[in-house]
Scaffold this motif. Structure first.
Motif, PDB file in Angstrom:
ATOM      1  N   TYR A   1       4.059   3.349  -8.470  1.00  0.00           N
ATOM      2  CA  TYR A   1       4.096   4.857  -8.796  1.00  0.00           C
ATOM      3  C   TYR A   1       5.517   5.260  -8.738  1.00  0.00           C
ATOM      4  O   TYR A   1       6.221   5.180  -7.993  1.00  0.00           O
TER       5      TYR A   1
ATOM      6  N   ASP B   1      -1.576   4.892   3.557  1.00  0.00           N
ATOM      7  CA  ASP B   1      -2.045   4.583   2.311  1.00  0.00           C
ATOM      8  C   ASP B   1      -1.272   5.787   1.340  1.00  0.00           C
ATOM      9  O   ASP B   1      -1.206   6.891   1.965  1.00  0.00           O
TER      10      ASP B   1
ATOM     11  N   LYS C   1      -4.562  14.018   4.451  1.00  0.00           N
ATOM     12  CA  LYS C   1      -4.166  13.479   3.134  1.00  0.00           C
ATOM     13  C   LYS C   1      -3.582  14.624   2.674  1.00  0.00           C
ATOM     14  O   LYS C   1      -3.928  15.464   2.061  1.00  0.00           O
TER      15      LYS C   1
ATOM     16  N   TYR D   1      -1.532   6.955  -2.581  1.00  0.00           N
ATOM     17  CA  TYR D   1      -2.264   6.696  -4.013  1.00  0.00           C
ATOM     18  C   TYR D   1      -2.388   8.064  -4.772  1.00  0.00           C
ATOM     19  O   TYR D   1      -2.309   9.071  -4.001  1.00  0.00           O
ATOM     20  N   PRO D   2      -2.473   8.039  -6.102  1.00  0.00           N
ATOM     21  CA  PRO D   2      -2.697   9.196  -6.859  1.00  0.00           C
ATOM     22  C   PRO D   2      -3.709   9.955  -6.658  1.00  0.00           C
ATOM     23  O   PRO D   2      -4.835   9.416  -6.236  1.00  0.00           O
TER      24      PRO D   2
ATOM     25  N   TYR E   1       0.681  -1.157   0.113  1.00  0.00           N
ATOM     26  CA  TYR E   1      -0.040   0.026  -0.008  1.00  0.00           C
ATOM     27  C   TYR E   1       0.954   1.203   0.007  1.00  0.00           C
ATOM     28  O   TYR E   1       0.444   2.397  -0.003  1.00  0.00           O
TER      29      TYR E   1
ATOM     30  N   CYS F   1      -1.596   9.596   3.015  1.00  0.00           N
ATOM     31  CA  CYS F   1      -2.776   9.472   3.879  1.00  0.00           C
ATOM     32  C   CYS F   1      -2.207   8.906   5.547  1.00  0.00           C
ATOM     33  O   CYS F   1      -1.706   7.784   5.392  1.00  0.00           O
TER      34      CYS F   1
END
Lengths: 665, 406
Positions: free
Chosen positions: A363, A472, A497, A474-475, A357, A486
């Protein structure tokens, strides 16, 4: 003091000493009752209790009793023999007796520390003393043997630990074989840009030591080499070393690097290991500008000559008369003799893909700390510019602590260096890019000289600190490739975030992937997490359970450069202490074969963990090399005909001890 | 098989000592809360972590400080959908979803001045009718008539069966669930598997009763189902519902459940070579698969559903940003299935809507699922967001069945 009227028929006169160990023993065991009981046992001339038997007055007491009362066997009921068996054997020897006319009873670790019922603990103490008294009367005089020690030392691993240990030993006049598996020495430290907390340039402080290794007349440096076999014992090890082909003759190459320019590959195309695959190199290359030795190496996986055999070999042309390039080089092995070994095999960095995660490998803007070290380094793939894979300079950067550390799902331990290197990277990234930097941490661990001050400095520079483990990454939808990091800011009790351009994962330190193989090869042990195990975590931190094999640096556990260098120095000192005395005294509790009983069945031979048993073809009997034998007793127990006996553990001694233990008073 | 009935006779009357908040630290799994390092991973990964006044980290802090009362009188734990995200990532291995949070939720429920009506009705229905919708127990097997293949019901034909297929509530009653049931029946039939169902004797396994705070209801259903199992002979249970799988695997063993048990996707994955020979029809779909919390995060069954999807001709599998251990719950777990109205009144985003936005972003035509809660939740979310033309929702079994019909 309690006296016994019993006089042994064989003239055995036993003295029993019960130690209080302050309240450690006396608090749980009735030492007076033990003393009185011991005095009643057959063969016991006298029994005493004393507050600290290991103290100088305690030791003097034993010596005096031996002289005045004519004692000829001594039993001390105190702590573990690991701590004071040696002390009391020396006392007995100084009083003129054979040191093996002594038996230690552990009434602390095995009794007072593990029981709460005083009455029962006292009874157990009596049983233990009775067993020792029965056994000690059967003890025989034994002698320690001396073997000479080879002053040469083998050091495995050419990182800062191996380099420092090698120079220390070499400067003391000992011959050092330094074996490194890569094409250059320098290890991880050579990859860093700056070092915390003083921000010294890593190369500036490391490369002088690297060149000193190369030029030192007492050091034989072997790169691209690995230890394949270790035989022998402390003082006299035979070590087999494998030299992998470099395809360049080390003595002929002058490090001019014209061959690299001349290579038929006009552009560097091969992902560069030293730069964490962020840059490219050619099939013929030098790992980094200050590599030691300053000798090129050919990678046969990518070299056209190796792949097709049809290369124009422009490298050979330009090398001309020096004739340093040799495509026919083969792997060779050689055996050396050394007396001591220092393992400095280093660490492996945690594979960040194991925390899926965090998006590493998914990425492109998620990096590991070591990758960013290379980006920051002026000799790195971007010439020291901190830029993303698409060439952009990051404006906001998140540094994620504890990746692969302090986590039941990966590694439970703290990797010790990540907090500090995360702070260092925060400082360097800010310095190079003026980016806003967010450090996400669980606990900030800065317990070293100047470390807390460095934390303060980085905070003062405006780095943001968020106390919370990142949950976490993520894009961020519709934010041009920015990533959302996050985490709960636990000090504010709110989930944050934070959009960033770059994420740096502060990956932890792990044992080398082949640590278990190396452990077996050198006959040492690993702790549960897989690092090499020291003999004692506090009092023997660089020793192993194998005499003459020492540890330095991260192969023993995660540590920073100051600690690594300190440990390397300590390992060198321990090795020097062994070498300088010139000989090794061996414990006499070895096994021997009663030839007339041995049937030559060979059962014992493969069971010996020290390869001390061989088969004498002429006599058809097993033979034990006393020097190799460690007295573990495996052969004794396994012999079907009972023909193997062990000094200090002879059958009648063990039976007497068992009978004593089981004979209820 | 025989031993199970024996166990029921001796154990169903006296349940073993159950963990409570008072005796929590006497159990090894409960004691783990003492090792919490307050890192906040639980709150950070919780799909409703931003909204919770008392996310798991704070609950543990309050518990250790002896101030749990404040947590009981807050309704913030109603936002917990028992999705196992906090448990899966906890660096101290604390089983929040399985152990701590249900105990807290039970207290939160007791302290609520008014119970959310939808949830109360669902729990009452489970007790009275054996299903949360309040449908007639006599119609549980009504879908069988439209299955198109023979489906044996054990009460009518009690011969031993290889596989007892535990259909569960949504698959039995919900119109879209019944599509899944028919597809599963056809697949079992096509593979020549000797299977049977309990029919109208089946009742909800009760997992969401436990994770949504009703322990008594859960125990009642557990006892009932164990007695029904004991009536018949079968080699294993296969269930269409990952929640039922969780109940059977983790909770029922304390009352003697020792049958072999599998959810549908890994069961069919064992038959991949045979399936491949009958999956003839090219579906020409781009599919994104939603990992159900119970199947994925709780039981590590990530690859079997994907292997089934890849076996279908013409299926191109694409992944959502959050997948596998990082999946986002559909919002139906832990009682969330019956709290949509409650969330709406509080203005909370439905997780099913958050999830379908990610699914739409993949560009896929089909959102594949493997839990019966999800079909209706995601279809509704797609409608609400106006995406119903862009994407359809299908259970994996529906896609497999579609591919065998030439």
């Amino acid at each position: 003091m309690a006296e016994s009227k019993d006089i042994d028929r064989n003239g055995v006169q036993i003295g029993v000493y019960v130690c209080h160990c302050g309240t450690n023993i006396a608090g749980t065991v009735d030492v007076k009752a033990l003393t009185e009981y011991a005095a009643t046992l057959p063969g016991v001339t006298m029994a005493r209790n004393y507050k600290y038997v290991c103290s100088t007055p305690g030791q003097e007491l034993i010596k005096r009793d031996i002289h005045e009362l004519g004692l000829n066997r001594i039993v001390v009921a105190a702590c573990s023999p690991c701590l004071h068996e040696k002390t009391f054997r020396n006392v007995v020897a100084e009083a003129g007796l054979n040191p093996y006319y002594f038996q230690m009873v552990n009434i602390r670790e095995h009794d007072s520390w593990v029981h709460t019922d005083k009455r029962a603990a006292t009874e157990k103490g009596k049983d233990l003393i009775r067993a020792a008294v029965r056994r000690v009367r059967l003890h025989k005089p034994l002698e320690r043997k001396r073997v000479s020690i080879n002053p040469a030392v083998l050091i495995v691993g050419g990182g800062i630990a191996g380099i420092h240990a090698a120079l220390t030993m070499a400067n003391a006049g000992k011959h050092v074989y330094l074996v490194e598996r890569d094409a250059t020495i320098g290890g991880h430290m050579a990859m860093f840009d700056k070092t915390f907390p003083t921000l010294d340039c890593a190369a500036c402080i490391l490369t002088p030591k690297m060149t000193a290794v190369k030029s030192h007349h007492n050091i034989t440096l072997w790169t691209l080499s690995e230890v394949t076999q270790v035989d022998g014992y402390v003082g006299n090890y035979q070590v087999t070393i494998k030299h992998k082909p470099r395809y360049v003759i080390e003595d002929a190459c002058v490090g001019c690097m014209e061959c690299i320019d001349a290579c038929v590959y006009k552009q560097a195309k091969v992902p560069d290991e030293f730069n964490m695959y962020l840059g490219k190199r050619k099939p013929i290359y030098i790992p980094f500008p200050q590599a030691v030795p300053q000798v090129v190496v050919i990678d046969r996986e990518s070299c056209i000559e190796f792949k097709s055999g049809k290369c124009k070999k422009t490298c050979v042309e330009v090398c001309a008369d020096r004739k340093a390039i040799d495509f026919k080089q083969q792997e060779t092995t050689e055996t050396i003799e050394v007396g001591t070994i220092i393992l400095a095999t280093g660490f492996f960095t945690f594979d960040a893909k194991r925390v899926p995660y965090y998006g590493y490998g998914i990425y492109p803007n998620v990096y590991t700390g070591l990758e960013v070290e290379r980006l920051i380094n002026a000799a790195g793939p971007t010439n020291g510019e901190v830029i993303l894979r698409d060439g952009r300079k990051p404006q906001r950067v998140a540094i994620v602590h504890c990746v692969g550390s302090r986590d039941e799902n990966t590694n439970r331990y703290c990797s010790r260096v990540c907090c500090m290197y995360s702070l260092k990277l925060a400082h360097l990234i800010k310095e190079k890019t003026e980016a806003e930097v967010f450090n996400f941490y669980i606990d900030m661990r800065t317990p070293g000289k100047g470390f807390e001050e460095f934390y303060n400095r980085v905070a003062d520079e405006g780095t943001h600190f968020v106390r919370g483990r990142v949950a976490d990454i993520y894009p961020n939808p519709g934010d041009g490739g920015r990533l959302l990091v996050c985490a709960e800011d636990t000090l504010m009790s709110t989930v944050r975030k934070i959009p960033v351009d770059m994420v740096v994962l502060s990956t932890g330190l792990e044992p080398q992937a082949d640590a278990q193989d190396v452990r077996r090869r050198f006959h040492i042990t690993c702790s549960t997490e897989g690092f090499f195990l020291e003999r004692h975590p506090k009092l023997a931190p660089v020793n192993t359970f194998t005499d003459g094999v020492f540890l330095a640096g991260c192969c023993q556990g995660p540590k920073d450069i100051p600690d690594t260098v300190a440990q390397a120095g300590a390992a060198a000192a321990e090795a020097l202490a062994l070498i300088d005395i010139g000989y090794i005294e061996q414990e006499p509790n070895t096994a021997h074969v009663l030839e007339e009983v041995c049937s030559g069945c060979k059962t014992c031979i493969p069971l010996c963990p020290y390869q001390a048993i061989s088969f004498a073809e002429n006599k058809k009997k097993a033979e034990i090399n006393e020097v190799l034998c460690k007295g573990c007793g495996t052969c004794v127990a396994s012999c079907p005909s009972g023909s193997v006996q062990q000094n200090l553990f002879e059958d009648e001694q063990i039976f007497a001890e068992i009978e004593g233990l089981l004979a209820y008073a | 098989m025989g031993t199970a009935s024996h166990n029921i006779a001796t154990q169903s009357k006296t349940l073993p000592c159950e963990m409570t908040l008072e005796n929590l630290t006497e159990f090894p799994e409960g004691r783990r809360v003492l090792t919490c390092i307050q890192c906040g991973t639980c709150a950070g990964t919780c799909p409703y972590g931003e909204l919770m006044q008392y996310p798991p980290r704070r609950i543990i802090g309050m518990l250790r400080a002896g101030e749990l009362e404040k947590v009981f009188t807050s309704d913030s734990l109603l936002e917990c959908v028992a999705c196992y995200a906090c448990t899966a990532k906890c660096p101290r291995g604390i089983d929040l979803t399985g152990v701590l949070l249900p105990l807290i939720k039970e207290q939160v429920l007791l302290h609520l001045p008014v119970m959310p009506a939808e949830l109360q009705k669902a729990l009452e229905n489970k007790l009275r009718y054996g299903n949360p919708m309040g449908e007639s127990p006599r119609k549980r097997a009504a879908w069988v008539k439209t299955a198109g293949v023979p489906v044996r019901i054990l009460s009518e034909d009690p011969r031993p069966a290889e596989v007892l297929w535990y259909v569960e509530c949504y698959t039995s009653y919900h119109p879209r669930g019944q599509d899944n049931a028919r597809a599963t029946a056809r697949l079992l039939h096509a593979l020549g598997i000797d299977f049977a169902i309990l029919g109208n004797e089946e009742k909800c396994a009760g997992e969401c009763g436990r994770l949504s705070w009703e322990r008594g209801l859960y125990n009642t259903l557990m006892e009932y189902n164990m007695l029904v199992f004991a009536k018949y002979q079968f080699k294993m249970i296969v269930t269409s519902c990952p929640h039922a799988y969780d109940a059977f695997r983790y909770r029922y063993p304390i009352v003697g459940f020792n049958y072999r048990i599998s959810p549908v996707p890994p069961f069919f994955a064992q038959y991949l070579p045979q399936l491949k020979s009958i999956l003839k029809r090219n579906l020409n779909y781009t599919v994104t698969y939603h990992d159900s919390c119970c199947l994925g995060r709780h039981n590590n069954l990530y690859e079997e559903p994907r292997a089934l999807l890849r076996a279908i001709p013409g299926v191109k599998l694409v992944e959502m940003v959050h997948n596998r251990v990082n999946t986002i719950c559909c919002g139906g777990g832990g009682g969330g299935m019956w709290l949509d109205t409650y969330y709406k009144t509080k203005g909370i985003e439905r997780l099913s809507e958050r999830r379908v936005k990610e699914a739409i972003a993949t560009g896929a035509d089909v959102l594949a699922v493997a839990c019966p809660y999800e079909v209706s939740r995601f279809e509704d979310a797609l409608k609400v967001l106006g995406h119903e033309k862009k994407m359809i929702v299908r259970d994996i079994t529906e896609l497999l069945a579609e591919a065998i019909e030439v």
